[in-house]
Structures are given as structure tokens and as C-alpha cells.
Design an enzyme around this catalytic site. Sequence first.
Site, PDB file in Angstrom:
ATOM      1  N   GLY A 131       0.792  -1.237   0.000  1.00 55.49           N
ATOM      2  CA  GLY A 131       0.000   0.000   0.000  1.00 55.49           C
ATOM      3  C   GLY A 131       0.820   1.281   0.000  1.00 55.49           C
ATOM      4  O   GLY A 131       0.263   2.365  -0.137  1.00 55.49           O
ATOM      5  N   PHE A 158       8.347  -6.075  -3.178  1.00 52.52           N
ATOM      6  CA  PHE A 158       9.496  -5.674  -4.020  1.00 52.52           C
ATOM      7  C   PHE A 158      10.817  -5.796  -3.267  1.00 52.52           C
ATOM      8  O   PHE A 158      11.718  -4.968  -3.467  1.00 52.52           O
ATOM      9  CB  PHE A 158       9.357  -4.218  -4.513  1.00 52.52           C
ATOM     10  CG  PHE A 158       8.049  -3.856  -5.171  1.00 52.52           C
ATOM     11  CD1 PHE A 158       7.402  -4.756  -6.010  1.00 52.52           C
ATOM     12  CD2 PHE A 158       7.472  -2.610  -4.979  1.00 52.52           C
ATOM     13  CE1 PHE A 158       6.200  -4.413  -6.625  1.00 52.52           C
ATOM     14  CE2 PHE A 158       6.281  -2.244  -5.591  1.00 52.52           C
ATOM     15  CZ  PHE A 158       5.643  -3.151  -6.408  1.00 52.52           C
ATOM     16  N   THR A 160      14.341  -6.883  -2.600  1.00 54.32           N
ATOM     17  CA  THR A 160      15.503  -7.462  -3.271  1.00 54.32           C
ATOM     18  C   THR A 160      16.252  -8.384  -2.309  1.00 54.32           C
ATOM     19  O   THR A 160      16.398  -8.045  -1.128  1.00 54.32           O
ATOM     20  CB  THR A 160      16.428  -6.328  -3.768  1.00 54.32           C
ATOM     21  OG1 THR A 160      15.655  -5.489  -4.618  1.00 54.32           O
ATOM     22  CG2 THR A 160      17.632  -6.873  -4.535  1.00 54.32           C
ATOM     23  N   HIS A 183       5.675   9.598  11.015  1.00 52.95           N
ATOM     24  CA  HIS A 183       7.005   8.995  10.859  1.00 52.95           C
ATOM     25  C   HIS A 183       7.665   8.740  12.219  1.00 52.95           C
ATOM     26  O   HIS A 183       8.601   7.954  12.319  1.00 52.95           O
ATOM     27  CB  HIS A 183       7.895   9.881   9.986  1.00 52.95           C
ATOM     28  CG  HIS A 183       8.149  11.230  10.549  1.00 52.95           C
ATOM     29  ND1 HIS A 183       7.260  12.274  10.420  1.00 52.95           N
ATOM     30  CD2 HIS A 183       9.191  11.698  11.264  1.00 52.95           C
ATOM     31  CE1 HIS A 183       7.752  13.335  11.027  1.00 52.95           C
ATOM     32  NE2 HIS A 183       8.928  13.017  11.551  1.00 52.95           N
ATOM     33  N   GLU A 247      22.404   4.934  -0.114  1.00 51.78           N
ATOM     34  CA  GLU A 247      21.667   4.064  -1.043  1.00 51.78           C
ATOM     35  C   GLU A 247      21.463   4.761  -2.388  1.00 51.78           C
ATOM     36  O   GLU A 247      21.672   4.173  -3.451  1.00 51.78           O
ATOM     37  CB  GLU A 247      20.321   3.713  -0.390  1.00 51.78           C
ATOM     38  CG  GLU A 247      19.373   3.018  -1.322  1.00 51.78           C
ATOM     39  CD  GLU A 247      18.113   2.506  -0.635  1.00 51.78           C
ATOM     40  OE1 GLU A 247      18.034   2.529   0.609  1.00 51.78           O
ATOM     41  OE2 GLU A 247      17.213   2.073  -1.365  1.00 51.78           O
ATOM     42  N   ARG A 248      21.087   6.036  -2.336  1.00 53.57           N
ATOM     43  CA  ARG A 248      20.787   6.754  -3.586  1.00 53.57           C
ATOM     44  C   ARG A 248      22.045   7.033  -4.393  1.00 53.57           C
ATOM     45  O   ARG A 248      22.032   6.956  -5.621  1.00 53.57           O
ATOM     46  CB  ARG A 248      20.039   8.055  -3.248  1.00 53.57           C
ATOM     47  CG  ARG A 248      18.645   7.731  -2.804  1.00 53.57           C
ATOM     48  CD  ARG A 248      17.842   8.896  -2.333  1.00 53.57           C
ATOM     49  NE  ARG A 248      16.526   8.386  -1.962  1.00 53.57           N
ATOM     50  CZ  ARG A 248      15.646   9.015  -1.186  1.00 53.57           C
ATOM     51  NH1 ARG A 248      15.932  10.205  -0.697  1.00 53.57           N
ATOM     52  NH2 ARG A 248      14.485   8.457  -0.912  1.00 53.57           N
ATOM     53  N   GLY A 345      18.350  -3.749 -35.289  1.00 54.84           N
ATOM     54  CA  GLY A 345      17.643  -4.977 -34.882  1.00 54.84           C
ATOM     55  C   GLY A 345      18.425  -5.784 -33.870  1.00 54.84           C
ATOM     56  O   GLY A 345      17.845  -6.413 -32.967  1.00 54.84           O
TER      57      GLY A 345
END
Length: 384
Positions: A131, A158, A160, A183, A247-248, A345
Site C-alpha cells: 500500500g 518488491f 531485493t 514517521h 543508497e541513492r 535490430g
Amino acid sequence: MKHNIFTAEHEMLRKTIRAFVEKEVAPQVAAWEEAGRIPREFWRRMGQLGLLGLDFPVEYGGGGGDFLSSVVLGEEMARCRSGGVAFSVLVHTDMSSPWLTRYGTEAQKRKHLPGIIAGETVCALGITEPGTGSDMAALSTRAVRRGDHYLLSGSKIFITNGVYGDLYFVAARTGEGPPGRRHEGISMFLVERGWPGFTVSRRLDKMGMRASDTAALAFENCPVPVENLLGVEGRGFQQLAAGLQRERTMAAVLALSGAAQALEDTVAYLRERQAFGEPLAAKQALRHRVADMATEIEAARRLVYHAAALYAAGEACISEVSMAKLFATEVANRVAYHAVQLHGGYGYMREFHVEGFFRDVRLYPIASGTSEVMREIIAKRLLT
Ligand SMILES: Cc1cc2nc3c(=O)[nH]c(=O)nc-3n(C[C@H](O)[C@H](O)[C@H](O)COP(=O)(O)OP(=O)(O)OC[C@H]3O[C@@H](n4cnc5c(N)ncnc54)[C@H](O)[C@@H]3O)c2cc1C
């Protein structure tokens, strides 16, 4: 072009990792992409080579290096021809376990760090929920204190390394926080595979990053001992926010290094491929496209290295990291688009590396904070 954020030691480390990636990783990744998982031996080999704790303290088996060693690791892992392998490694080394070195108790570090550094314990980070993703403060997984443990209930998505991981850094709500400050009710926990009430509810199938396993997780009254609270109860959001810059930056590093390699592939292809009686490399329209790709990569590199250097020096860098992540991941996607286009291609065929890069790199403007969230962070600092 010369970049001076790396020392001679970093460059030696780069050589070692590059040789390892070329000899031992790249030849295997097609099989791992097919299997959708990375074998345990790979993690142990990384551990043997000392690559899983480059900047972790030596007393736990780490390398005692600096953050830029990790940047070198990210750049070189990204060259293995599988974004999934590189991403899985960096989730382990940079996006989860550093929270343990930063906020863990001595007992937590002694228990987990040696295994993490040796490649025996694979780490995952569990923040995103079905959510809510970008709105981390809205997460609803709960941890309710019952004597000497918390009961953890909720779901994550999600994640990992989630299917085959061993140690999960899980964010959960331990309180509501005052109105408008939700938070403040979030905490972080160390959760181990196999605990009662904790299951991998689904293995997720995805566009790219195929060698890295991605899971949906379910917690149903999973007892988590109080000693597995990581850091301070109710301060999980702030703790996570402090680690997000690392992390970013690493997401930007992975995207950028992959883009540079896709450009190299494209240049080689244009030199080789003939059309209308000459190599494609002679066509001005394509030469200009390559020039644009190279220019954008170089601009992204400057931003990423600047952000990495600030982070390594412990300086304030939220805007710089957000700009680097936003720009580098979007540049990498433009480069991927044009790399495929310039291969014609063949660029659409699995046997050409740019095809895989095109699928893998689509993740980076989404994961670790989306491009829209990066823009919000940058704008907030300019406009409020
Ligand atoms: C392959 C993969 C691996 C991942 N690995 C992990 C992992 O290991 N651990 C983990 O916890 N998470 C992981 N994630 C989750 C990832 O971090 C989230 O998908 C990401 O943060 C976005 O959250 P969301 O998917 O809920 O999208 P949402 O937050 O629902 O966003 C949907 C769209 O709305 C936009 N949006 C949201 N808020 C705003 C706003 N305020 N202003 C403007 N636009 C907005 C977003 O940018 C996006 O375009 C992974 C995701 C993928 C796909």
C-alpha cells in the site's frame, strides 16, 4: 577525462575487482539471469576477496576502507553484464547492512557482521509495502511489544534478496506518532529467515534485474526478540533517512557505470557495422548522437562523484545526492534507449548486452526513491 576523487589505493582495488568481474562473474551471469538467482558460492567468493565489507570496521572482519571503496565496487560490479547481480550485491553492502554498523549494538554487530562480510549471511531491506512506497511514513506493518519480544505483522513487497536472503532489515510501526508526525512511530528490526510467522509469500517476476530475486514477504505475529530492535524505538524513519543518501548515491553509481559500458558497446558496434558502403561510425547523425550520450554521461559523472565525495566526507549532501540520483538514472535510461537504437535490430536481441541493460536500467528512476521524489526533495530545499 581525469577525476580526482579516487586515490591510488582505490585504483588498485578497482583493478582487483575488475579482474574478478571479468574472469569469474561475467562468464556466469547469463546462467544466473536465466535461473533468477545468484548462487551462494558467489557470495562466499565475494566474502573471501574481502568485497562485502570494504568500509566496515576491521574488528568484525571488514576492510576498514572508506565509502569511495564502495563506489569503486559499485562501478566495477555494474560492468558484469547483469544489473541484477550488481543490484543484489549493492543492496547487501550499501542499502541494508550499513545500518547495522551505524545503529547496531555491540552484540548485534558481533552476531551478524562477520557472516555478512564473509558472504554467509545475505541481507535484504524491507521498507516498501503493497500500500505504500514513496510515502514511507505511511507504512502499516506493526510491531507490538509483548514482554521480551515484539509481534510483527504485515506485508512487504518488491524486496531485493527477499527470496533467498538470511537477514532482513525491516521497518515497522511501533506507535502512531503525534498527528501529522506519523514517521515518529516507525522502528527498525533485524529479522531472520525461518522465524515462525515469517514467510516469503511470493517470488515476483519482473522486467529486468532478472538475476536478483525479488519477494513479497508476510509477517503474521512473528516474534522478534527485543534485542533485535535496531537503533532507537520510534526513530526508525530518521535512521532510514540518514542512510538513504548512501543508497541513492550507489543507485546513481550503478546506473552511470552501466551507461558508460553501453556507450562503449555502441561505439564498438558503430565502428564495426557497415551500411551504405561505410561504417556506421562515419554517419554524422550517429556521431552526434554518440557525442550527446558521452556528454550526458560525463555531466552525470561529475554530479555523482561530487555527491559521493561529499557523502564520504560526512558533509551535508541531500540536494547533491538527489540531483545526482535524478540526473544519472535518467541519463542512463536515455543512453540505453539510444544504445539499442544504434544497434538496430541486433539491439533488440538478447545476445546483445544493450538489450539487457535497457531492461535493467529502467529500475533506477523508480527504486531507492523515484525521480519524482528526488525532484520534490530538491524543490523543497529551493522553495520552502
Ligand atoms: C525491482 C525492484 C526492487 C526493489 N527493491 C526494494 C527493496 O529491496 N526494499 C524496499 O523496501 N523496496 C524496494 N523496492 C521498492 C521501491 O523502492 C519502490 O517501488 C519505490 O520507492 C516507489 O514506491 P511505489 O512502488 O510504492 O510507488 P508509489 O510511491 O506508489 O509511486 C507511484 C508513482 O507516483 C509518484 N509519486 C509518489 N509520490 C509522489 C509525490 N509526492 N509527488 C509526485 N509524484 C509522486 C512516484 O514517483 C511514482 O511515479 C524495489 C522496487 C523494485 C521495482
